[in-house]
Write an enzyme that holds these catalytic residues in place. Structure first.
Site, PDB file in Angstrom:
ATOM      1  CB  CYS A  90     -11.136 -14.529   5.023  1.00 25.59           C
ATOM      2  SG  CYS A  90     -10.139 -13.076   4.627  1.00 25.59           S
ATOM      3  CB  CYS A 396       7.109  -5.027   1.197  1.00 26.01           C
ATOM      4  SG  CYS A 396       7.087  -5.343  -0.570  1.00 26.01           S
TER       5      CYS A 396
END
Length: 443
Positions: A90, A396
């Site tokens: 993942c 961000c």
């Protein structure tokens, strides 16, 4: 070297390397014996590893690689708590193999490097103490993982199995549990089921209410399944033709809470993923701006209006707030959410074109929370021309923030303070709040 050699793939080649500093993007930098640059995931600075190439050709400027064998481990290394983390698995988490405190140090090093390289600022010049603060409740011992992700987009393979994307790949790693998923996501039981004919299933667990939502994206021609999960949910569908999101059943929105107010977030719209993020960022922005009664403020890229709402509360009946947002549904939500403030106005449009159209030539305070790419030079120049006494920049991406801080300096603004928050544990992402003020000529 022949053209055929130049295009020769090096995927699968292995190099024994000393791992150097962390870099932006969740990897570290290493060099092969012949000087070739490797961006190595699943490694930590100071380690000696065997790195296996995952992307790159003989003539590539750099190669991407995974640390498949650790020969000399860092003291900051831990066994990844998640069974789905590691080379070739993942791609959602970057730092499962690092102690929580080490993750924050690494993130701080990345922010410092971006500030220096792209803005020419030291941490001191940026008003930053160099720390990356964990969210409340996230400071856990090594081996424990915060369950923070209130929105998870699961990929579905051709057999209908639930998984998550591998790093920089469309390939899917089947999973039966995501460790960073918030309890409200996990309790739906999405991973226990198969989802035939679906391309993705996004789970949303509001942290400000018990609202739960799934957003289904069918494969071309796929029919929606009957959704029966372990908890009541509303269901939305992404349309194949236009990519629009439409209600299937239940509420078309979820209710979130921030700064003591309830916000409607419709049709899978944007909301901060960490349950503490909205309040953490609002607090940092308001502490930095110190709003005064009667002031005029702008909230740029305002989303559903959380900063506009916080400003309106503090500016009082004689103050005013203008929000600008490009998303049609987010604008509808913001107008609904802030309807009790008669002196708040929300305009729809892109900031770079909508802000000039307003005719505003000056204001007192500005908040901007641009997308990951940042605001850009022209927008920064326009913002700076409004002569605000303070500007709060929520970012961000530290690279985009650093670039824009450089543009602000050219336009006459400097950072007063910078705070960095670890609102995405186990990943390389951070959230920053920079407070800017005009550069005084006598300074």
């Amino acid at each position: 070297m022949t053209e055929q050699n130049e295009k020769q793939s090096l995927v699968g080649e292995e190099y024994e390397v000393e791992v150097g500093p962390v870099a932006h993007g969740g990897h570290c930098i290493a060099r092969t014996a012949d000087g070739r640059v490797l961006f190595v995931r699943h490694a930590l600075p100071g380690e000696k590893v065997v790195a296996r190439v995952t992307e790159g050709e003989a003539d590539s400027r750099f190669l991407r690689a995974d640390a498949v064998t650790v020969l000399t481990a860092s003291k900051d290394r831990v066994e990844a708590p998640c069974a789905f983390a590691g080379p070739g698995k993942c791609g959602g988490c970057d730092w499962q193999h690092a102690k929580p405190g080490a993750q924050r140090r690494l993130k701080g090093e990345v922010v410092a490097e971006q500030l220096k390289r792209l803005a020419g600022l030291t941490p001191e010049e940026a008003g930053w103490d160099g720390t990356v603060a964990p969210a409340e409740g996230d400071k856990l011992p090594a081996g424990e993982v915060p369950q923070w992700r209130t929105r998870v987009q699961y990929a579905i393979d051709e057999d209908g199995r639930v998984g998550l994307r591998k790093h920089r790949s469309h390939d899917i790693e089947p999973v039966d549990h995501c460790m960073i998923a918030a309890p409200g996501v996990s309790e739906l039981g999405i991973e226990k089921r198969t989802w035939p004919a679906m391309a993705s299933v996004e789970a949303i667990a509001a942290s400000g209410s018990n609202d739960r939502q799934v957003v289904l994206t069918p494969r071309p021609g796929g029919r929606l399944p009957l959704v029966e999960l372990d908890k009541p949910v509303s269901v939305l569908r992404v349309e194949e033709k236009d990519g629009g999101v439409h209600r299937v059943h239940g509420r078309p929105f979820v209710r979130e809470r921030a700064d003591g107010r309830t916000y409607r977030v419709g049709m899978g719209g944007f909301w901060q993923v960490h349950p503490q993020a909205a309040d953490t960022l609002i607090k940092a922005v308001m502490q930095g701006l110190m709003p005064r009664k009667g002031e005029m403020a702008l909230d740029l890229y305002c989303g559903v209006g959380i900063f506009a709402g916080a400003l309106a509360e503090r500016l009082g009946e004689t103050g005013a707030v203008l929000g600008i947002e490009s998303g049609k549904r987010a604008v509808e939500d913001a107008r609904h959410n802030l309807a009790d403030f008669p002196r708040v106005r929300i305009e729809q449009g892109k900031v770079d074109t909508a802000l000039p159209r307003t005719g505003i030539t000056e204001c007192d305070l500005i908040v901007l929370d641009p997308p990951r790419a940042g605001a850009g030079k022209q927008t920064v120049r326009h913002i700076a021309s409004l002569s605000a006494r303070r500007i709060a920049y929520v970012a961000c991406d530290p690279a985009a923030l650093a670039r824009d801080l450089g543009y602000f300096r050219e336009a006459g603004y400097k950072p007063r303070t910078l705070r960095v928050f670890d609102l995405f544990p186990m990943t390389h992402h951070v959230e920053c709040v920079a407070i800017l003020e005009p550069i005084r000529e006598d300074a």
